[in-house]
Design a protein around this motif. Sequence first.
Motif, PDB file in Angstrom:
ATOM      1  N   THR A  56       0.831  -1.192   0.000  1.00 32.05           N
ATOM      2  CA  THR A  56       0.000   0.000   0.000  1.00 32.05           C
ATOM      3  C   THR A  56       0.870   1.248   0.000  1.00 32.05           C
ATOM      4  N   THR A  63       1.636   4.938   0.895  1.00 25.33           N
ATOM      5  CA  THR A  63       1.243   5.799   2.002  1.00 25.33           C
ATOM      6  C   THR A  63       1.685   7.244   1.777  1.00 25.33           C
ATOM      7  N   GLU A  64       1.115   8.121   2.564  1.00 25.23           N
ATOM      8  CA  GLU A  64       1.545   9.519   2.536  1.00 25.23           C
ATOM      9  C   GLU A  64       3.022   9.621   2.919  1.00 25.23           C
ATOM     10  N   ILE A 114      -2.554   7.838  -2.709  1.00 24.34           N
ATOM     11  CA  ILE A 114      -2.341   7.426  -1.327  1.00 24.34           C
ATOM     12  C   ILE A 114      -3.451   6.437  -0.963  1.00 24.34           C
ATOM     13  N   GLY A 115      -3.053   5.314  -0.415  1.00 26.32           N
ATOM     14  CA  GLY A 115      -4.012   4.271  -0.035  1.00 26.32           C
ATOM     15  C   GLY A 115      -4.185   3.180  -1.065  1.00 26.32           C
TER      16      GLY A 115
END
Length: 153
Positions: A26, A28-29, A101-102
């Motif tokens: 995943t 991510t930020e 993101i995500g």
Amino acid sequence: MSNTIKTGRYFEEFSVGDKVISVGRTITETDIVQYAALSGDYDQIHTDAEFASNSFYGQRVAHGMLVLSIAIGLAVRTGFIEGTAIALRNLDCKFSAPTFIGDTIHTEMEVTSLRPFPRLGGGAVELDVKVLNHDDKIVSRGSLNVLIANKPS
């Protein structure tokens, strides 16, 4: 004595048509922030949520090269070139969809050609590589050419 553990295939163990799929990862930020710091690419489409909310995509987009770097890492995590890869020889890539993101991405790879290089102690393994998101939409595709060691005699 080396502490390196070989889990990958040697050049002679590859066949055209072999396929491998990685686990997912995943985005991510934190990935985006750290990649911006590492690369110096602080473009607002990646790092400014307010700016990006008014963009074509409506949100921040992961750097293409970040996605590609993670995809190569996922390829290594499959283990099929771990300890046997000598060098990355060539990389060709086209980005076809954004990664946000995500989003969770994974790689799918298929061996498309093999070329021995005895003088280099191995051979070139050409891979068709697709990076897909959690909806199985291709976000990037291209080819990867890796020099892989020969099996020790």
